[in-house]
Design an enzyme around this catalytic site. Structure first.
Site, short mmCIF file in Angstrom:
data_model
loop_
_atom_site.label_atom_id
_atom_site.label_comp_id
_atom_site.label_asym_id
_atom_site.label_seq_id
_atom_site.Cartn_x
_atom_site.Cartn_y
_atom_site.Cartn_z
N GLY A 204 0.81 -1.21 0.00
CA GLY A 204 0.00 0.00 0.00
C GLY A 204 0.84 1.26 0.00
O GLY A 204 2.03 1.25 -0.34
N ASP A 205 0.23 2.37 0.41
CA ASP A 205 0.93 3.65 0.42
C ASP A 205 2.08 3.65 1.43
O ASP A 205 3.09 4.32 1.22
CB ASP A 205 -0.07 4.77 0.76
CG ASP A 205 -1.11 4.97 -0.33
OD1 ASP A 205 -0.80 4.64 -1.49
OD2 ASP A 205 -2.21 5.43 -0.02
N GLY A 206 1.93 2.91 2.51
CA GLY A 206 3.02 2.82 3.49
C GLY A 206 4.24 2.15 2.90
O GLY A 206 5.38 2.57 3.15
N SER A 248 -4.49 -0.88 1.77
CA SER A 248 -5.84 -0.53 2.21
C SER A 248 -6.48 0.51 1.28
O SER A 248 -7.64 0.39 0.93
CB SER A 248 -5.80 0.00 3.65
OG SER A 248 -5.26 -0.98 4.52
N ARG A 312 -4.80 -0.51 15.12
CA ARG A 312 -4.29 -1.23 13.96
C ARG A 312 -4.74 -2.69 13.95
O ARG A 312 -4.78 -3.33 12.90
CB ARG A 312 -2.76 -1.15 13.92
CG ARG A 312 -2.22 0.27 13.78
CD ARG A 312 -0.72 0.26 13.52
NE ARG A 312 -0.40 -0.28 12.21
CZ ARG A 312 -0.33 0.43 11.09
NH1 ARG A 312 -0.55 1.74 11.14
NH2 ARG A 312 -0.04 -0.13 9.94
N ARG A 318 -10.32 0.01 10.65
CA ARG A 318 -10.05 1.03 11.67
C ARG A 318 -10.28 2.43 11.13
O ARG A 318 -10.64 3.34 11.89
CB ARG A 318 -8.62 0.89 12.19
CG ARG A 318 -7.53 1.23 11.18
CD ARG A 318 -6.15 0.94 11.77
NE ARG A 318 -5.06 1.34 10.91
CZ ARG A 318 -4.51 0.55 9.99
NH1 ARG A 318 -4.99 -0.67 9.80
NH2 ARG A 318 -3.50 0.98 9.25
N ASP A 515 0.84 12.16 4.54
CA ASP A 515 0.83 10.92 3.75
C ASP A 515 0.61 9.69 4.63
O ASP A 515 1.25 8.66 4.45
CB ASP A 515 2.13 10.75 2.98
CG ASP A 515 2.20 11.63 1.76
OD1 ASP A 515 1.27 12.42 1.56
OD2 ASP A 515 3.17 11.52 1.00
#
Length: 585
Positions: A204-206, A248, A312, A318, A515
């Site tokens: 994902g973005d992470g 996500s 988390r 969440r 972000d």
């Protein structure tokens, strides 16, 4: 079909027993069914297909099928041998086919030639054209996050992506991450980047954030640039980054490709697309903190992130839970926003123009920034001190957002700012003033509908080059008077959290959502400077100064086109709609 003078190869081949005129040029591969005799087939249309050579995935000879048929025995041996002979004279072209909602898929067509020499000539010619495309990657470093999103990253890569890479002749070195920041640390210290043409993240973005942190840092160290210095013009990364969505939200992938489909992203990587992207670097006391590429949000989005980090264990759910909780809590924050409007550019935050592939606005405004770079030093002082253009807004805000891109995702197809651009040197400042829960809900729901989310009396949006935010608790009492009567009122849904009982008091500060990462609550000064440096790839366009409660200063700076993605921007819808035309590309 192109003019014969520009063709590299042209033959009459067969597809499923139908005769086709097939041609190849440096840019286009075309096959057109020969018109049937009007006597026997008066209503059969002529079918034409054209594919850019750059979007051909691979070509293969049908040899394996031939071998298996030659080994068959039985009463139909002669027929099978004849089929095997035809198969030795056949080749299959795999190419990109566009589907609905910006999705791509791998399609294929098999051609039968008159003899084996013609078949080999076609295969070698197509492969020669593919090999001449230097933008295509041949060796990739792949990082897979097995824990992100719904924990499907490894399965998605092995079942959907790896077979496509194999067909395209791309070799990969795959690393499955085992802990947080594993990919970042490996890129910074251990990876032999010279062996690869790009880096791919499956997550994902992470996960994407880990990749850019490791790759940018490594690039600066290799180039002798101090990444800790906020004054340095960072060197652009030579390796492109591919994103296989498996998280996500996958906001970055959705905003640059138009869909969160792993196959589509893999095909963009295979054909060697390239989309530049601005990157923000955040510093404190000559020490680097982090990079950012999409959203800086204070208030509602900062509160949602802060609350969701404590949950988390709930997985992607969440965000829904924390979003509902923060909506009911309905925190607002007092402060002063000052901004310097972006002038001399084209495009506004509320126009109908969207940032698409080959965006004219990004090209125009990017060129504008390049022209300003020569006189940056002379204009910087006057630009910073020119108080006549500055505008100030004081009040109570539910959310203060700075969107450097649309921030679109499947749940919000338009994003926070639909008309924001990827590389135009500005940001869209969105201010949501204090309002009722019902009105705030109207604003949130418009992110998922066709209604203008800014067409509300309590919402403002400005395209700016610089802005400051000073929270109320950092100001003197004379700047903003205390509204004791309002703060003393008890409300049913005022505070639904353990830190603030239902007393009706508003918290003094929020957190910044950078972000998807939390930054300490701050007063903020966002500055869009004129570019510095001789190369547009080393232009720094944006600065943020954070003044924290304990009076230390943090600086954030956006570097133009610091990285490139394996993407081409979102294509216009007509490209997909024209597929009903048999001769459409």
């Amino acid at each position: 079909m192109e003019r014969p003078g520009r063709l590299l190869l042209q033959s009459e081949l067969r597809v499923r027993n139908a005769a086709y005129d097939v041609s190849l040029s440096r840019s286009l591969f075309t096959w057109k069914r020969r018109a049937a005799s009007p006597v026997y087939h008066p209503f059969r249309p002529s079918v034409c297909h054209s594919v850019p050579v750059s979007e051909i995935i691979s070509v293969r000879e049908e040899e394996e099928e031939n071998g298996s048929r030659q080994r068959d025995d039985g009463s139909w041996k002669k027929i099978r041998e004849r089929e095997g002979k035809d198969c030795r004279q056949a080749f299959t072209v795999l190419y990109v086919e566009r589907c609905q909602q910006h999705r791509w898929r791998c399609a294929e067509v098999t051609f039968t030639c008159s003899d084996e020499a013609v078949c080999q000539h076609w295969v070698s010619s197509i492969r020669e054209q593919l090999a001449s495309n230097t933008s295509r990657p041949k060796h990739l470093l792949v990082y897979i996050n097995p824990y992100g999103g719904k924990r499907q990253g490894k399965r998605i890569y092995e079942q959907k992506v790896a077979p496509l890479f194999t067909q395209a002749g791309i070799s990969t070195s795959v690393i499955v991450t085992e802990y947080a920041n594993h990919a970042r640390d490996h890129l910074k210290m251990e990876a032999e980047l010279k062996k690869f043409d790009g880096v791919v993240c499956v997550g994902g973005d992470g996960m994407f954030s880990e990749i850019i942190h490791g790759l940018i840092w490594r690039t600066q160290i290799d180039c002798g640039v101090d990444p800790n210095s906020p004054e340095e013009a960072l060197s652009p990364c030579s390796l492109r980054i591919g994103i296989i969505p498996a998280g996500s939200t996958d906001c970055i992938c959705f905003a640059t490709v138009g869909t969160n489909d792993p196959v589509t992203s893999a095909l963009h990587i295979i054909v060697g697309d390239s989309q530049p992207l601005d990157v923000c670097s955040v510093h404190h006391n000559n020490m680097f903190l982090r990079y950012s590429v999409s959203l800086l949000g204070y208030g509602f989005y900062g509160d949602v992130l802060s609350d969701s980090e404590r949950k988390r264990w709930m997985g992607p759910a969440r965000y829904d839970f924390s979003g509902l909780k923060m909506f009911l809590t309905h925190h607002y924050y007092e402060g002063t926003v000052s901004y310097l409007p972006a002038r001399g550019i084209i495009g506004t935050p509320r126009d109908a123009t969207r940032c698409r592939s080959g965006c004219v606005i990004c090209q125009h405004n990017g060129q504008l920034n390049s022209e300003r770079s020569e006189k940056y030093e002379m204009d910087e002082a006057s630009d910073s001190e020119s108080s006549g253009e500055w505008r100030t807004i004081r009040g109570k805000f539910l959310a203060i957002n700075a969107a450097s891109m649309s921030c679109a995702c499947p749940r919000s197809p338009k994003g926070l700012s639909p008309a924001a651009h990827l590389a135009d040197g500005t940001t869209d400042l969105i201010l949501v003033r204090k309002c009722s829960r019902f009105n705030f809900l109207r604003h949130l729901l418009r992110h998922t509908s066709k209604d203008d989310q800014f067409d509300l009396t309590f919402v403002e949006v400005h395209r700016v080059r610089r802005f400051r935010f000073m929270p109320r608790h950092c100001q003197s009492d004379s700047d903003l008077e205390l509204d004791l009567h309002e703060n003393s009122k008890r409300q049913i849904f005022s505070q639904i959290c353990k830190d603030h009982p239902a007393c009706g008091c508003a918290p003094a500060y929020s957190s910044w959502n950078c972000d998807g990462e939390i930054l300490t609550h701050t007063a903020i000064d966002v500055r869009y400077d004129n570019p510095v440096g001789s190369s547009s790839l080393q232009i720094s366009k944006l600065g943020f100064k954070f003044l924290f409660e304990n009076n230390f200063c943090c600086f954030l700076r956006v570097h133009c086109q610091l990285i490139k993605l394996f993407a081409r921007g979102i294509e216009e819808l007509p490209v997909f709609e024209d597929l009903t035309n048999p001769c459409a590309i």
